[in-house]
Each structure stands twice: as structure tokens, then as C-alpha cells.
Design a protein around this motif. Structure first.
Motif, PDB file in Angstrom:
ATOM      1  N   ASN A 219      90.001  81.010  37.547  1.00  0.00           N
ATOM      2  CA  ASN A 219      89.305  82.181  38.061  1.00  0.00           C
ATOM      3  C   ASN A 219      90.290  83.302  38.403  1.00  0.00           C
ATOM      4  O   ASN A 219      90.051  84.468  38.099  1.00  0.00           O
TER       5      ASN A 219
ATOM      6  N   GLY B 233      74.365  88.341  39.013  1.00  0.00           N
ATOM      7  CA  GLY B 233      75.283  89.367  39.487  1.00  0.00           C
ATOM      8  C   GLY B 233      75.516  89.322  40.989  1.00  0.00           C
ATOM      9  O   GLY B 233      76.177  90.197  41.544  1.00  0.00           O
TER      10      GLY B 233
ATOM     11  N   TRP C 103      76.909  80.879  44.965  1.00  0.00           N
ATOM     12  CA  TRP C 103      76.952  79.911  46.061  1.00  0.00           C
ATOM     13  C   TRP C 103      78.271  79.164  46.055  1.00  0.00           C
ATOM     14  O   TRP C 103      78.746  78.742  47.103  1.00  0.00           O
ATOM     15  N   ARG C 104      78.875  78.999  44.905  1.00  0.00           N
ATOM     16  CA  ARG C 104      80.194  78.367  44.813  1.00  0.00           C
ATOM     17  C   ARG C 104      81.192  79.100  45.706  1.00  0.00           C
ATOM     18  O   ARG C 104      81.892  78.506  46.507  1.00  0.00           O
TER      19      ARG C 104
ATOM     20  N   PRO D  19      85.250  90.367  40.671  1.00  0.00           N
ATOM     21  CA  PRO D  19      84.765  89.978  39.349  1.00  0.00           C
ATOM     22  C   PRO D  19      84.959  88.466  39.140  1.00  0.00           C
ATOM     23  O   PRO D  19      85.946  87.915  39.623  1.00  0.00           O
ATOM     24  N   PHE D  20      84.053  87.839  38.448  1.00  0.00           N
ATOM     25  CA  PHE D  20      84.092  86.398  38.148  1.00  0.00           C
ATOM     26  C   PHE D  20      83.787  85.511  39.356  1.00  0.00           C
ATOM     27  O   PHE D  20      84.087  84.324  39.338  1.00  0.00           O
ATOM     28  N   THR D  21      83.216  86.110  40.440  1.00  0.00           N
ATOM     29  CA  THR D  21      82.737  85.257  41.534  1.00  0.00           C
ATOM     30  C   THR D  21      81.222  85.377  41.674  1.00  0.00           C
ATOM     31  O   THR D  21      80.654  84.902  42.645  1.00  0.00           O
ATOM     32  N   GLU D  22      80.579  86.023  40.692  1.00  0.00           N
ATOM     33  CA  GLU D  22      79.130  86.210  40.768  1.00  0.00           C
ATOM     34  C   GLU D  22      78.403  85.116  39.980  1.00  0.00           C
ATOM     35  O   GLU D  22      78.970  84.493  39.095  1.00  0.00           O
ATOM     36  N   ASP D  23      77.114  84.956  40.306  1.00  0.00           N
ATOM     37  CA  ASP D  23      76.273  84.076  39.494  1.00  0.00           C
ATOM     38  C   ASP D  23      75.666  84.900  38.353  1.00  0.00           C
ATOM     39  O   ASP D  23      76.029  86.065  38.157  1.00  0.00           O
ATOM     40  N   CYS D  24      74.734  84.292  37.597  1.00  0.00           N
ATOM     41  CA  CYS D  24      74.214  84.975  36.413  1.00  0.00           C
ATOM     42  C   CYS D  24      73.321  86.163  36.771  1.00  0.00           C
ATOM     43  O   CYS D  24      72.967  86.959  35.894  1.00  0.00           O
TER      44      CYS D  24
ATOM     45  N   TYR E 213      72.361  76.377  35.720  1.00  0.00           N
ATOM     46  CA  TYR E 213      72.623  77.554  36.554  1.00  0.00           C
ATOM     47  C   TYR E 213      74.088  77.669  36.975  1.00  0.00           C
ATOM     48  O   TYR E 213      74.705  78.724  36.836  1.00  0.00           O
TER      49      TYR E 213
ATOM     50  N   PRO F 189      65.049  75.931  37.954  1.00  0.00           N
ATOM     51  CA  PRO F 189      65.249  77.048  37.027  1.00  0.00           C
ATOM     52  C   PRO F 189      65.110  78.428  37.687  1.00  0.00           C
ATOM     53  O   PRO F 189      65.702  79.395  37.223  1.00  0.00           O
TER      54      PRO F 189
ATOM     55  N   THR G  84      78.737  92.558  42.935  1.00  0.00           N
ATOM     56  CA  THR G  84      80.092  92.940  42.532  1.00  0.00           C
ATOM     57  C   THR G  84      80.618  94.185  43.249  1.00  0.00           C
ATOM     58  O   THR G  84      79.956  95.226  43.246  1.00  0.00           O
TER      59      THR G  84
ATOM     60  N   PHE H  97      71.730  79.499  29.161  1.00  0.00           N
ATOM     61  CA  PHE H  97      70.898  78.561  29.924  1.00  0.00           C
ATOM     62  C   PHE H  97      70.012  77.738  28.995  1.00  0.00           C
ATOM     63  O   PHE H  97      69.340  78.292  28.125  1.00  0.00           O
TER      64      PHE H  97
ATOM     65  N   LEU I 257      76.902  79.175  34.670  1.00  0.00           N
ATOM     66  CA  LEU I 257      76.802  80.554  34.165  1.00  0.00           C
ATOM     67  C   LEU I 257      77.576  81.552  35.022  1.00  0.00           C
ATOM     68  O   LEU I 257      77.738  81.349  36.222  1.00  0.00           O
ATOM     69  N   ASP I 258      78.002  82.643  34.412  1.00  0.00           N
ATOM     70  CA  ASP I 258      78.580  83.738  35.180  1.00  0.00           C
ATOM     71  C   ASP I 258      77.732  84.992  35.004  1.00  0.00           C
ATOM     72  O   ASP I 258      76.634  84.956  34.447  1.00  0.00           O
ATOM     73  N   ILE I 259      78.231  86.116  35.468  1.00  0.00           N
ATOM     74  CA  ILE I 259      77.449  87.362  35.497  1.00  0.00           C
ATOM     75  C   ILE I 259      76.996  87.795  34.101  1.00  0.00           C
ATOM     76  O   ILE I 259      76.019  88.528  33.950  1.00  0.00           O
TER      77      ILE I 259
ATOM     78  N   ALA J  14      66.579  79.451  40.122  1.00  0.00           N
ATOM     79  CA  ALA J  14      67.918  79.892  40.550  1.00  0.00           C
ATOM     80  C   ALA J  14      68.482  80.945  39.599  1.00  0.00           C
ATOM     81  O   ALA J  14      69.282  81.778  40.004  1.00  0.00           O
ATOM     82  N   CYS J  15      68.047  80.904  38.334  1.00  0.00           N
ATOM     83  CA  CYS J  15      68.567  81.852  37.334  1.00  0.00           C
ATOM     84  C   CYS J  15      67.984  83.251  37.464  1.00  0.00           C
ATOM     85  O   CYS J  15      68.472  84.173  36.828  1.00  0.00           O
TER      86      CYS J  15
ATOM     87  N   LEU K 236      70.732  73.433  43.125  1.00  0.00           N
ATOM     88  CA  LEU K 236      70.250  74.644  42.447  1.00  0.00           C
ATOM     89  C   LEU K 236      70.080  74.396  40.951  1.00  0.00           C
ATOM     90  O   LEU K 236      69.191  74.979  40.312  1.00  0.00           O
ATOM     91  N   ASP K 237      70.916  73.517  40.387  1.00  0.00           N
ATOM     92  CA  ASP K 237      70.824  73.211  38.959  1.00  0.00           C
ATOM     93  C   ASP K 237      69.511  72.512  38.590  1.00  0.00           C
ATOM     94  O   ASP K 237      69.147  72.453  37.415  1.00  0.00           O
TER      95      ASP K 237
END
Lengths: 246, 246
Positions: free
Chosen positions: B28, A19, A23-24, A12-17, B162, A185, A70, B205, B165-167, A187-188, A181-182
Motif C-alpha cells: 500500500n 470511495g 473498514w480495513r 489514496p489506496f485506503t478507500e473501499d470501492c 467486497y 453484497p 479521499t 465483484f 476491491l479498491d476505489i 457493502a459494495c 462485510l464480504d
């Protein structure tokens, strides 16, 4: 010498928006597994530092069929495929716990002298240039070619900040991926299929980064995004290629 | 019910430019350990989701005597100290493997209804409001008080991107900590001693974030930095307090 195999779960908390593993965290794990594997075999950061040498990431290509979400388990397998001049090519397979492949990565690392910041010739080293580290296993991923922007247009400028930096005091390699990626758009809502970065200079606190994109490639239906990062308006720091999944 | 204890080592590429565990990874881990501990005891994200409820971080205070550096081991111990109205207070001790304390953290989480986004009264829940989850162990850290800026001045504006943001599709709680540190050049050479954030709204976003700092507190020798984040120029999204070590 054996390949390294490091097991993870998408926490949890390692996903992007969307899910998916961000990449981080994916990028961080690729660098970290390289570091741990090299350390386990006597050519890690500490070993190199004793000889006033350091590994610098020069190139990375990542191609993902699927990005885990996740709770899903994934393994980072990594090994050195070749060593030549100042470079080693380190390959990766990102696998699941069955027979599945999430993706592959190809990275090129240069060995530099920490004082002069000049590249070392691996063949001149006492251990014969990491020949014993090499594993012949290949991956279905082409070695990267030169990234060229035909019609670069400035899209953003930003100053390097505290949270961009890593322990080396320069902008972290994975942070450039996030910054690129920022700019996009997509990427979202779309997963990245192919990502490639060529690093050519370092950026430090307070440097102004200019981002340019190649608009000539934007017209196609599933465009390949070409991105260039300059510091102080002239020195190329990094160039990137990003393609999203259709 | 027992406190959770999760063990970590400061891994390569998780440090900031001073070589200390970065706030990105420390923050995190605090969130992740809360999630895992709650999940182990039947009130985690998945359990709450089944009832159309969700935990939302409302407040966090972290005080660090020392921040661990590369290769150092640290443990995150966490437990629920109290439950009242829609809130639970979750405490943390960040310890080393001897008897030492790296620091403490205090967090307040609200339970909301995911559909209405309204707070739930814990006493109305079938399980009696997590009473059985409560552990009396205390930490030497004051509960947070209201953060007020006397002379707020706009210092920065930026759009949500991007990588922020998180999940949940909103700016990640830890990302606000990074954004606040990015306003303070001291972050590049001094460790944070005390950090506090009160979250009051979500940003998504494309929202424009405005950062204001209280210049009235900047005059003292070891100033307390007060920071406010607004979205679209009016709604307070978060307020923070940061003090560096002398």
C-alpha cells in the motif's frame, strides 16, 4: 490524563470501492490509536508485556454518520471511560477539522495473563486498576448488549490464511469485520451505519471458520444483519451486527 | 525534478504474523508514495483525470534483504527512471535511517484513456511524455521478464468480494499479492526475498478467480513459486513469482 487525538487524511489506496475510507484502514486506525494512547500513558502493549499481561479486544461498536472520502481529514480522539473487573471501556470520537462528527466508537478491552490466557482483575494490580486513566467524557452510543441469532444458517466456510493473521498469530480483529462485510453484497454500494463485533475466542492458521447469518432479521426493509463466526464447527469466535445506511 | 522520500515507522497492527511489516501495508505504501510523488510533480491521479487519463500498475518487482519490524523506521524513496510508449518505469529504494537498504522495487505503470481503456502513447502528450520527470538513478534489480508456468495446476478458486476491491471497483493490486501468499504456507514463517507480479486484466465483484501454481518449480530446495490468476477460467488477470528467504 488527557484523551489522545490523532490526525489523519484519507490517503489514496485506503478507500473501499465506494470511495470511502475502508473498514480495513478505519478499523486499523482505531486499534492503533488505542495502542499509541495507552503507550503514551504507561499502560501500552510494551508496559503490559513486561508484567506478562496483554490487552485483548473483547468488543467494538462503531457508528458512522458519514465516512470520509479521499483527501478528507479526520481525527481519532480516544480515552478510557471506565475500568471494572478485567475490562476497560475505551471510547472514540471520529471528528472532522470543523465541529463535525463523522462517528463514534465504543470498545471493551480485557487484560489477560499471557501465560495462562486468563483474565486479570484490574483492582488487584499495583497501580490500582488504571483509575487515574479514566476520563468522564461520554459519547451518544449505547454500550453493546448480547448478540443473539434466532435462526442461524450456514452461508460460508473458509480456512484461516496468512493474510488474515496479525502479529499475535491469530485472525486480526479488523479482518473479522471485512469477512462479515464480504457476506453482504450491500457493502459494495451502501455505507455502514452501525457495526458491532463481540470477540469470544481466537482463530489460528488452518482453522476452518464457519459463517452463519440470522435469516429472521433479513425480511425487514433496512435489515440488521446478525452474523456468527464459529471455528471448527462449534466454538463461537465472534458475533457481529451490521446495519447499512438507508 | 527530485525523487520523493517518504518516512514511515512500522506501527502496531501493521505487521504480519512473523512481526514484520505486512505486504498489505508495504505494498500500500509503495502505491501511495507513487501517487503522492506524481501528484507533487503535476502528473498525479487528479492531473491525469482532468485529461481523461489514468495510471494503471502493470508490473511490480520487490526484493527485500530485510523486512522492518515493529517500531523500526523506514523510508520509501521513489522516482521515474524511464518513459517509453505507454509506460513509465518507477523505481524505489526502501531505506533505513542509517545507510542501510531494506530493499528495492521496480514498477511499470501504463497510462490509459479512461473512456476507451486503451493505452496512450506518452510521446503524443502535450508535455512530451514526462521527459522532465526522469531521474537517471538506477537500482540493482533486473527489469522483470515474462512469467511462464510450465505445468500449471489449479489449487484454488474464490469469488471476488467486497474487501478485495479498491476505489476503482476492481481487485486491488496489493490484494493479489496477499492472495498469492495465502497459497503458500511458508509465508507464515519465512520472509519473502523476491516478489514479482505482472497484471494483465482487471477482476470485478463476483468474478471467479482461479489460482494455478507451477508444480515443476516446487521440487528444488528453495523453490521459486510461479502463480497464475485467471478470471472466469480463461482470462489471465495476473501472474506472480515469489521466492522466500532460505
Amino acid at each position: 490524563m488527557s484523551a489522545g487525538k490523532f490526525s489523519f487524511v484519507v490517503e489514496p489506496f485506503t478507500e473501499d470501492c465506494c470511495g470511502r475510507l475502508s473498514w480495513r484502514f478505519l478499523g486499523n486506525h482505531l486499534l492503533r490509536c488505542a495502542s499509541i494512547h495507552a503507550g503514551q500513558h504507561g499502560f501500552g502493549y510494551d508496559d503490559m508485556q513486561e508484567q506478562h499481561h496483554a490487552w485483548v479486544l473483547s468488543r467494538i461498536v462503531v457508528e458512522m454518520n458519514t465516512i470520509p472520502t479521499t483527501g478528507e481529514a479526520y481525527n481519532v480522539e480516544t480515552w478510557v471511560k471506565s475500568a471494572y473487573r478485567q475490562f476497560t471501556d475505551r471510547l472514540y470520537a471520529i471528528t472532522d477539522n470543523a465541529e463535525g462528527i463523522y462517528g463514534y466508537a465504543f470498545s471493551t478491552w480485557a487484560l489477560i495473563d499471557v501465560t495462562t490466557r486468563q483474565p486479570m482483575n484490574l483492582a488487584d494490580l499495583p497501580n490500582g486498576g488504571f483509575k487515574e486513566a479514566i476520563i468522564a467524557r461520554d459519547i451518544p452510543l449505547k454500550a453493546p448488549s448480547r448478540i443473539r441469532l434466532k435462526q442461524p444458517q450456514v452461508v460460508r466456510q473458509q480456512n484461516v490464511q496468512y493474510s488474515d493473521l496479525d502479529i499475535n498469530g491469530h485472525v486480526n480483529s479488523v479482518r473479522y469485520i471485512e469477512m462479515m462485510l464480504d457476506l453482504l453484497p450491500e457493502a459494495c454500494h451502501q455505507p455502514v451505519r452501525h457495526l458491532e463485533v463481540a470477540y469470544s475466542a481466537e482463530a489460528h492458521f488452518g482453522d476452518t471458520l464457519t459463517f452463519r447469518v440470522d435469516t429472521s432479521s433479513e425480511a425487514t426493509e433496512q435489515p440488521t444483519h446478525l452474523i456468527e463466526v464459529l471455528k471448527d464447527g462449534e466454538t463461537v469466535v465472534a458475533r457481529g451486527v451490521i446495519t447499512f445506511k438507508a
